[in-house]
Design a protein around this motif. Sequence first.
Motif: not given
Length: 275
Positions: A58-61, A67-70, A74-80, A100-103
């Motif tokens: 799970g952590i590896e996923a 780091f890019g293989d989304t 959907k990712l939410q960041f606290t900074r631009p 993320f479960t579908a992918g």
Amino acid sequence: MTTAQSPEELSRVLYRYDQLANKLQRVDEIGEEQVENYRKDGYLAIEQLYSAEEVKKGIEALGEIMFGDTKGAKLQFTRPMTELNTLEDRELALRKIENFTAGHESLHAIAYNSALIKTVEAILGEPAKLVQEMALLKPPHGGGEKPWHQDMAYGNLAYDKAVVGVWIALDDAALDNGCMHVIPGSHADGATPHYSVRDWQICDSQVPVERDVAIPLQPGGLMLFHGLLKHGTPYNLSDKRRRALQFHYAGESAEKLRPKEYKRFFTNEMTGAEC
């Protein structure tokens, strides 16, 4: 609203750390008595469901997504994004991952674990449907607070029947790095107005902090909780990561609240009261 402002003050004033939840050792200990306890207290905590290998995958996923293989996550960041120049910047600014479960097969397997689904359906009293999937990330040295709230106050979880939340620790979720805190039995109070303060949250002054119970969990442990249970997680002021998965399940017959019903239940529109 509390006058405390700093992360340290908020963590001290709005949470307590001397009352710890009782936990079951295994999910197969859950029977009718434990389901009744869930209905009374609004939650159940379990020391271990997922193996070290399942947690590792799970952590590896999540790392792949981060780091890019989304694969559609959907990712939410606290900074631009323009300020995130290194992989470390990206990791420290990432607060939430959704959808993320579908992918990712390993994350899908965690969400649809047969023992978990059996337990959720015993609580719901009918077949379950997965209606939300999130990874909630608190990086070291300041991972943000999630103020006290009820999950069904978020519109996508506002159903006409209670949803069941499942919060799964991927790291040690301890008293010093943002483990879950709950107000036992608070789901019985019904829907509570929420306000936009530090987040979409219950007014600080309306939280009975004296009843707060903390739920430290080891990796692979989890808690199940009622969609109206008041809960929150303080800042991570330690030097440790705190990564968790959170899923919500609704009964297959549950329907979304209409907008007017949602406003009546979860906002101050009817009273005009202020936080």
